[in-house]
Scaffold this active site. Sequence first.
Site, PDB file in Angstrom:
ATOM      1  N   GLU A  29     -25.639   5.525  90.363  1.00  4.82           N
ATOM      2  CA  GLU A  29     -24.194   5.358  90.413  1.00  4.82           C
ATOM      3  C   GLU A  29     -23.641   5.923  91.709  1.00  4.82           C
ATOM      4  O   GLU A  29     -24.069   6.986  92.156  1.00  4.82           O
ATOM      5  CB  GLU A  29     -23.497   6.103  89.260  1.00  4.82           C
ATOM      6  N   ASN A  76     -27.633   9.201  79.341  1.00  4.94           N
ATOM      7  CA  ASN A  76     -26.836   9.066  80.563  1.00  4.94           C
ATOM      8  C   ASN A  76     -26.244  10.416  80.935  1.00  4.94           C
ATOM      9  O   ASN A  76     -25.569  11.053  80.117  1.00  4.94           O
ATOM     10  CB  ASN A  76     -25.691   8.070  80.356  1.00  4.94           C
ATOM     11  N   GLU A  77     -26.505  10.852  82.159  1.00  5.14           N
ATOM     12  CA  GLU A  77     -25.906  12.081  82.691  1.00  5.14           C
ATOM     13  C   GLU A  77     -25.950  13.219  81.674  1.00  5.14           C
ATOM     14  O   GLU A  77     -24.937  13.792  81.284  1.00  5.14           O
ATOM     15  CB  GLU A  77     -24.472  11.832  83.153  1.00  5.14           C
ATOM     16  N   GLU A  82     -11.468   5.306  82.291  1.00 11.27           N
ATOM     17  CA  GLU A  82     -11.964   4.982  83.629  1.00 11.27           C
ATOM     18  C   GLU A  82     -11.328   3.710  84.203  1.00 11.27           C
ATOM     19  O   GLU A  82     -11.891   3.093  85.104  1.00 11.27           O
ATOM     20  CB  GLU A  82     -13.493   4.872  83.600  1.00 11.27           C
ATOM     21  N   ALA A  83     -10.153   3.359  83.700  1.00  7.45           N
ATOM     22  CA  ALA A  83      -9.504   2.126  84.154  1.00  7.45           C
ATOM     23  C   ALA A  83      -9.182   2.160  85.642  1.00  7.45           C
ATOM     24  O   ALA A  83      -9.154   1.114  86.298  1.00  7.45           O
ATOM     25  CB  ALA A  83      -8.223   1.877  83.350  1.00  7.45           C
TER      26      ALA A  83
END
Length: 706
Positions: free
Chosen positions: A337, A177-178, A385-386
């Site tokens: 994304e 990922n990324e 990342e909330a």
Amino acid sequence: MASLQGDMLGHDQSRQQGSRRRDFRWPALLTPTGGGIAYGGDYNPDQWSEDVWDDDIRLMRKAGVNTVAIAIFSWDRIQPEEQRWDFAWLDRIITKLGEAGIAVDLATATASAPLWLYEKHPEVLPLERNGDVVNPGSRQSWRPTSGIFKSYALEVCRRLARRYGHNPYVTAWHVNNEYGWNNRHDYSADALQSFRQWCRQRYGSVSALNEAWGTSFWSQEVQSFDEVLLPCHMGNDAMANPSQQLDFERFCSDALKAFYKAERDELERICPDKPFTTNFMVSTDQCAMDYADWSDEVDFVSNDHYFTPGESHVDELLCSDSLVGSLALGKPWYLMEHSTSAVQWKPLNSRKRSGELMRDALAHVAMGADAINFFQWRQSRFGAEAFHSSMLPHAGEDSKVFREVCELGDILGRLAESGVQGSELVRSRSAILFDADCEWATQCRTLPTTKLSHWHDVREWYRAFLDVSQRADVVSLRSDWSGYDTIVLPTMLVLSEHAVKRIAAFAEEGGRVVIGYATGLADENYHVAVGGYPGMLRDIAGVRSEEFNVLGELPGEPETIALSNGYVSRLWANEVTGIGEHAEVLATYSGGDAREWDLDGVPAIVRNRYGRGEVYYVGCDLGREDIAAFLREGMKLSADEDPGVVHMRRRSADSCFDFYLNRSRETVLLSEISGSPIAGKGVQRIQTPASYRLSRDGFLVMKSPC
């Protein structure tokens, strides 16, 4: 170590040895035909208790979600201890999703390792330039060149492939990922040994490396490849060798690409029938890898894009997407994304206004995306990342965001039914060239100014084209741009002899070339071309410049210089001392500030006849408004359409799909357009049959026979 190094051909050498692009393969959906526009996002069921899962799937179906990416950061759940594996929870959620008709894009889970691995093998942690350890606790705390980390990661890939390779609900592999998000540069002993091997493969001999790096400067000559060093921290006032630094950037991209290929190949050995991808990061200032090189190694191109708040929002999105479309060679690409609203990782995190969620998604479709996915499905209650927005926000299904998510799902379904999927974006007549080497080169700290940015100037030219009702394509320097009428080279500081020959041939055969103020100054080894600027392109441009006049905030000095045609040079003004016999001066520096710098009357913009074509030399840094004026007045590219509207067309074998987006903050008028409307938002039809008003953030999609 040796096996990883064996995968790492030096930058561009794989191309020279005849590597070819992988065949295009697109992931199927769980529809009767396997077709449709993919819609969904990252899903992290392992962050929630299982009693939430059924409600997730109910709401996914309500929103029209048909695909999700799972297990991206789930290594610790899959392998909680070195000798213990747990796939039961993954089995259950994949089955639930598949039975609900939701396809799974299964990640290799290797982006971040479990803490037990870091405790046992702290030697896999990367090092910063100053030698500090990049500790675990975030993402990608691992060395791309670590043989130890690679062995653990490939074991995860093997087990996932054996368990899910033939699962009908898993339709694609999401590798890692990324890549490079947190380990783009590593200055460890593993990296040093791999860099030395990379240099051996690239140069073949120590003498060739010494020549390429100009090591006679500052006593840097090496006697063997074992003396090659990384450009680590050398003191607060030290300056790295630019040639060495550029090669290190190339090496870092290649090292991560080699790791991706190792993961992909391990999956493919067991499960060859499903397509492979990894998500690029082309947006704002995140274009860090050589994605033109990486794109040869994926079955379909995927990208993560996060918007830039403010007045450049739409333009930046379209510019980034244009480059992604070029990397995909015109084939549909996958938006892996983007955000429904605000992110959480910027100093100031602006939310999206009403309508922007759908407008942005449709803009991506207009630019060639056949998959629209968000990070993430359900907004996290905890963790870093909330406060990153999601499809299902903290407020739940009774929320504006979720209602817009459902509306978007309906629109994408209608577009799919109309046949948009598989159609290809019609390209424009002008191309703005982008190259990773040029972007890395402008980051050098020993240039006449540290404010240069190739990618920034690409975006400025792109926006200026839109301002004159034109849409340029952003294409890779390595791609085939021979079919365009015009190519623009903005701040392409380093160019190879091969690239220069291609540019010259393009002009000789009747093409139009625009050379920017800091383009062609050095070759691919960062050796400055002597004899006058613009160095590598001096003959093509028909000009000779002797010095750069760099402007800035100096007490008592002018910050800008006016041109005779009313334009203004800001950062950079070249002192042109000679022009060729076929060259024509279009504008000079003029006025008191020009006299202050002994530039009054000196050519600033020059047009040169070259073969059957023409070359424009823009020898100064113009702002977006002046670039637009140059396109209108100097190149006659203006059109009658409203510059507040951007128009894209996708074409299939028998149908055309015209997308109209409002890029302004005012209502705009569409006149005399053809086709039948199939989707829109913020649209008002007026009395004239083929005319519509688009409100702010509005869009309209029309279908017509081709």
